[in-house]
Scaffold this motif. Structure first.
Motif, PDB file in Angstrom:
ATOM      1  N   GLN A 170       0.844  -1.185   0.000  1.00  7.65           N
ATOM      2  CA  GLN A 170       0.000   0.000   0.000  1.00  7.65           C
ATOM      3  C   GLN A 170       0.887   1.244   0.000  1.00  7.65           C
ATOM      4  N   GLU A 171       0.281   2.400  -0.251  1.00  8.55           N
ATOM      5  CA  GLU A 171       1.014   3.653  -0.179  1.00  8.55           C
ATOM      6  C   GLU A 171       1.311   3.970   1.285  1.00  8.55           C
ATOM      7  N   PRO A 172       2.499   4.465   1.586  1.00  9.21           N
ATOM      8  CA  PRO A 172       2.796   4.839   2.972  1.00  9.21           C
ATOM      9  C   PRO A 172       2.115   6.148   3.337  1.00  9.21           C
ATOM     10  N   ARG A 173       1.961   6.391   4.619  1.00 11.30           N
ATOM     11  CA  ARG A 173       1.495   7.700   5.059  1.00 11.30           C
ATOM     12  C   ARG A 173       2.586   8.723   4.759  1.00 11.30           C
ATOM     13  N   PRO A 174       2.248  10.001   4.622  1.00  9.88           N
ATOM     14  CA  PRO A 174       3.257  11.009   4.275  1.00  9.88           C
ATOM     15  C   PRO A 174       4.432  11.019   5.249  1.00  9.88           C
ATOM     16  N   ALA A 175       5.601  11.323   4.713  1.00  6.56           N
ATOM     17  CA  ALA A 175       6.818  11.329   5.530  1.00  6.56           C
ATOM     18  C   ALA A 175       6.706  12.285   6.715  1.00  6.56           C
ATOM     19  N   ALA A 176       6.114  13.454   6.491  1.00  5.19           N
ATOM     20  CA  ALA A 176       5.987  14.428   7.572  1.00  5.19           C
ATOM     21  C   ALA A 176       5.068  13.913   8.680  1.00  5.19           C
ATOM     22  N   GLU A 177       4.007  13.227   8.296  1.00  2.00           N
ATOM     23  CA  GLU A 177       3.084  12.672   9.280  1.00  2.00           C
ATOM     24  C   GLU A 177       3.781  11.612  10.129  1.00  2.00           C
ATOM     25  N   LEU A 178       4.509  10.709   9.499  1.00  2.00           N
ATOM     26  CA  LEU A 178       5.225   9.668  10.238  1.00  2.00           C
ATOM     27  C   LEU A 178       6.289  10.276  11.137  1.00  2.00           C
ATOM     28  N   LEU A 179       6.981  11.295  10.640  1.00  3.72           N
ATOM     29  CA  LEU A 179       7.996  11.959  11.451  1.00  3.72           C
ATOM     30  C   LEU A 179       7.371  12.535  12.719  1.00  3.72           C
ATOM     31  N   GLY A 180       6.168  13.071  12.594  1.00  5.18           N
ATOM     32  CA  GLY A 180       5.472  13.581  13.769  1.00  5.18           C
ATOM     33  C   GLY A 180       5.196  12.490  14.787  1.00  5.18           C
ATOM     34  N   HIS A 181       4.802  11.311  14.323  1.00  3.44           N
ATOM     35  CA  HIS A 181       4.561  10.191  15.239  1.00  3.44           C
ATOM     36  C   HIS A 181       5.846   9.769  15.943  1.00  3.44           C
ATOM     37  N   PHE A 182       6.945   9.678  15.181  1.00  6.28           N
ATOM     38  CA  PHE A 182       8.226   9.265  15.773  1.00  6.28           C
ATOM     39  C   PHE A 182       8.650  10.252  16.864  1.00  6.28           C
ATOM     40  N   LYS A 183       8.503  11.534  16.597  1.00  6.53           N
ATOM     41  CA  LYS A 183       8.954  12.530  17.559  1.00  6.53           C
ATOM     42  C   LYS A 183       8.047  12.585  18.793  1.00  6.53           C
ATOM     43  N   LYS A 184       6.746  12.373  18.619  1.00  4.35           N
ATOM     44  CA  LYS A 184       5.859  12.313  19.775  1.00  4.35           C
ATOM     45  C   LYS A 184       6.185  11.119  20.649  1.00  4.35           C
ATOM     46  N   ALA A 185       6.492   9.993  20.016  1.00  5.25           N
ATOM     47  CA  ALA A 185       6.862   8.802  20.787  1.00  5.25           C
ATOM     48  C   ALA A 185       8.171   9.031  21.535  1.00  5.25           C
ATOM     49  N   GLU A 186       9.103   9.738  20.915  1.00  2.00           N
ATOM     50  CA  GLU A 186      10.360  10.050  21.598  1.00  2.00           C
ATOM     51  C   GLU A 186      10.105  10.903  22.833  1.00  2.00           C
ATOM     52  N   ARG A 187       9.246  11.905  22.700  1.00  2.00           N
ATOM     53  CA  ARG A 187       8.957  12.759  23.850  1.00  2.00           C
ATOM     54  C   ARG A 187       8.277  11.980  24.975  1.00  2.00           C
ATOM     55  N   ARG A 188       7.439  11.035  24.625  1.00  4.13           N
ATOM     56  CA  ARG A 188       6.695  10.292  25.643  1.00  4.13           C
ATOM     57  C   ARG A 188       7.527   9.202  26.305  1.00  4.13           C
ATOM     58  N   PHE A 189       8.322   8.485  25.508  1.00  4.78           N
ATOM     59  CA  PHE A 189       9.014   7.308  26.039  1.00  4.78           C
ATOM     60  C   PHE A 189      10.539   7.448  26.093  1.00  4.78           C
ATOM     61  N   GLY A 190      11.087   8.508  25.511  1.00  8.94           N
ATOM     62  CA  GLY A 190      12.522   8.704  25.551  1.00  8.94           C
ATOM     63  C   GLY A 190      13.301   7.877  24.548  1.00  8.94           C
ATOM     64  N   VAL A 191      12.614   7.195  23.645  1.00  3.44           N
ATOM     65  CA  VAL A 191      13.267   6.399  22.607  1.00  3.44           C
ATOM     66  C   VAL A 191      13.515   7.308  21.402  1.00  3.44           C
ATOM     67  N   GLU A 192      14.755   7.373  20.946  1.00  3.21           N
ATOM     68  CA  GLU A 192      15.110   8.293  19.867  1.00  3.21           C
ATOM     69  C   GLU A 192      14.265   8.058  18.621  1.00  3.21           C
ATOM     70  N   TRP A 193      13.801   9.154  18.038  1.00  2.41           N
ATOM     71  CA  TRP A 193      12.920   9.027  16.875  1.00  2.41           C
ATOM     72  C   TRP A 193      13.641   8.363  15.710  1.00  2.41           C
ATOM     73  N   GLU A 194      14.960   8.574  15.613  1.00  2.40           N
ATOM     74  CA  GLU A 194      15.706   7.969  14.518  1.00  2.40           C
ATOM     75  C   GLU A 194      15.706   6.437  14.607  1.00  2.40           C
ATOM     76  N   VAL A 195      15.738   5.917  15.824  1.00  3.64           N
ATOM     77  CA  VAL A 195      15.688   4.465  16.020  1.00  3.64           C
ATOM     78  C   VAL A 195      14.315   3.935  15.638  1.00  3.64           C
ATOM     79  N   LEU A 196      13.279   4.620  16.043  1.00  2.00           N
ATOM     80  CA  LEU A 196      11.922   4.193  15.693  1.00  2.00           C
ATOM     81  C   LEU A 196      11.725   4.232  14.174  1.00  2.00           C
TER      82      LEU A 196
END
Length: 313
Positions: A170-196
């Motif tokens: 399938q088509e992926p969700r937009p890169a900017a949208e996914l980046l937002g999810h990665f960064k929110k998860a980093e803020r919440r759990f402390g896991v680097e967004w680049e790793v996610l």
């Protein structure tokens, strides 16, 4: 991922599907070129030098045409080094010019695909790769070695599928949208967004793979049902935001950010997998444009009768 509950007090061991997802990093014949009717923006021409590129040096106006999806790969180390240098420089310029919103422009997509194919070739031809990389400037040589060794390690875990197997993409969700999810998860759990981001990249090429794994792992971060029940925070395993949050929750519970190797090994008990994720995340940290390059790498599958590409132009 596959959960194991031998010790109730310890988080279940996770295991991602190597056969289904990590083989998307190698091989395959290219498909036809997409037409203007696909609605993608026209390629953005280079209008002059941009800021210095930390990987390839000062950017220059692109004189070469965009590579076709099935463009030939140079066989000699010297020509391969030149192709990788030019492709990476042009791709970085195209990423700089992209607004990062919506669908990627054609130049980003075609250049990223060609870069991916160059690295797949390098993974299959280590002697040529070694001689070619010795000709590169140090930053690009480091990037090339990381990408190639990560691909080679993951491919060693691959399990070919039957040509007749049903494989949904399938088509992926937009890169900017996914980046937002990665960064929110980093803020919440402390896991680097680049790793996610590197995990989703390796598992499903940012959600392009829709089919479950051969062991039943599901969603863009590839969770087994039992592991998702324990760490998915009540979300939908197929929803990118929920999947990223669940993965960050799991990685935090198994050692991240204090010990990424331990956490990633819990996610998938393979040293090759751990090394690949850390190498890809390192490249994103060194230059955020690599996130957008990886986002545009496509899904390839290894079958018992050869390799083929399933997504992209």
């Amino acid at each position: 991922m596959e959960a194991r509950r031998k010790h109730p007090r310890r988080p279940p061991r996770a295991r991602a599907v190597i056969a289904l997802t990590t083989v998307t990093l190698i091989g395959g014949s290219a498909c036809g070129v997409s037409t203007a009717a696909d609605g993608r923006p026209a390629p953005t021409p280079s209008t002059g030098p941009s800021a210095t590129n930390p990987v390839t040096g000062p950017a220059t106006e692109r004189a070469d045409p965009l590579p076709a999806p099935d463009a030939s790969i140079p066989q000699s180390p010297a020509k391969f080094a030149t192709a990788l240098t030019k492709t990476t420089a042009a791709l970085n310029d195209a990423i700089d010019a992209w607004s990062k919103q919506g669908l990627p422009p054609e130049d980003v997509e075609l250049l990223a695909l060609h870069q991916q194919r160059l690295y797949r070739h390098a993974a299959r031809h280590p002697e040529t790769a070694s001689r070619a990389f010795a000709r590169l400037e140090a930053p690009l040589a480091a990037q090339a070695r990381d990408n190639t060794s990560a691909i080679r390690g993951l491919v060693s875990l691959a399990r070919p599928i039957k040509p007749s197997a049903v494989f949904k993409v399938q088509e992926p969700r937009p890169a900017a949208e996914l980046l937002g999810h990665f960064k929110k998860a980093e803020r919440r759990f402390g896991v680097e967004w680049e790793v996610l981001a590197a995990v989703m990249f390796a598992e499903t090429k940012f959600g392009r793979v829709k089919s479950p794994s051969y062991v039943g792992a599901q969603g863009p971060m590839q969770f087994m049902p039992a592991t998702w029940k324990a760490y998915g925070l009540g979300g939908d395993v197929h929803d990118p935001r929920d999947a990223v949050m669940g993965a960050a929750n799991y990685l935090r519970a198994t050692g991240a950010p204090r010990d990424y190797r331990r956490a990633l090994h819990a996610y998938n008990p393979s040293q090759a997998y751990v090394d690949a994720i850390l190498k890809h995340s390192r490249q994103i940290k060194r230059d955020p444009r690599n996130y957008y390059a990886y986002y545009n790498w496509q899904v390839f599958v290894l079958t018992t009768k050869g390799e083929r590409r399933l997504t992209g132009p």
